[in-house]
Design an enzyme around this catalytic site. Structure first.
Site, PDB file in Angstrom:
ATOM      1  N   GLY A  16       0.835  -1.201   0.000  1.00 23.76           N
ATOM      2  CA  GLY A  16       0.000   0.000   0.000  1.00 23.76           C
ATOM      3  C   GLY A  16       0.866   1.246   0.000  1.00 23.76           C
ATOM      4  N   CYS A  17       0.328   2.306   0.516  1.00 27.14           N
ATOM      5  CA  CYS A  17       1.056   3.582   0.588  1.00 27.14           C
ATOM      6  C   CYS A  17       2.382   3.378   1.312  1.00 27.14           C
ATOM      7  CB  CYS A  17       0.205   4.615   1.320  1.00 27.14           C
ATOM      8  SG  CYS A  17       1.078   6.165   1.635  1.00 27.14           S
TER       9      CYS A  17
END
Length: 163
Positions: A16-17
């Site tokens: 993810g981020c």
């Protein structure tokens, strides 16, 4: 570089981020350096804007330089599994797109074997209600993200992205 650092290894994870993932790995004893960046795509030297377009094929990743005498690759994998939801395809929380995919980029055959074994163990553990979608692929060219992404949460005085 000190004697213990002379055997440093690299590990690269997409979960993810990269802001929260980088912060999680940076706190782990034995991690010598972390770098937010992009890996797994076709565009040479992509920018954040390029990667966010979803057209480069890159994932947001964190490259971890670690001392295997202090922290094992298997311990890094355990943190990887607990730092995101490996059952959501191309999504983590509010972030949607292939750049947020769950992926392990291996740097050696030993890492590949450990990652595959770890994924199988996690999948069979009953911990996750859905199948794991995590990719395990060879590391290719890593592109370091722009400076403002490096240590982003620490610069903001935050410890995680969770609200």
């Amino acid at each position: 570089m000190s004697e213990s650092n002379s055997k440093a290894e690299l590990a690269t994870f997409g979960a993810g981020c990269f802001w929260g993932v980088e912060a999680a790995f940076a706190r782990l004893a034995g991690v010598l350096e972390t770098a937010a960046g992009y890996l797994g795509g076709t565009t040479v030297n992509p920018s954040y804007r390029d990667v966010c377009s979803g057209k480069t094929g890159h994932a947001e990743v964190v490259q971890v330089k670690f001392d295997p005498m202090i922290v094992s690759y298997e311990q890094l994998l355990e943190l990887f599994w607990t730092s995101h939801d490996p059952t959501t395809l191309n999504r983590q929380g509010p972030d949607v797109g292939s750049q947020y995919r769950s992926t392990i980029f291996y740097h050696s055959e030993a890492q590949k074997s450990a990652a595959e074994r770890s994924k199988a163990e996690q999948g069979a553990s009953g911990r996750f209600a859905k199948p794991l979608v995590t990719e395990i692929t060879p590391a290719t060219q890593f592109y370091r993200a722009e400076d403002y992404h490096q240590g982003y949460l620490a610069k903001q005085g935050l410890s995680s992205c969770r609200i």
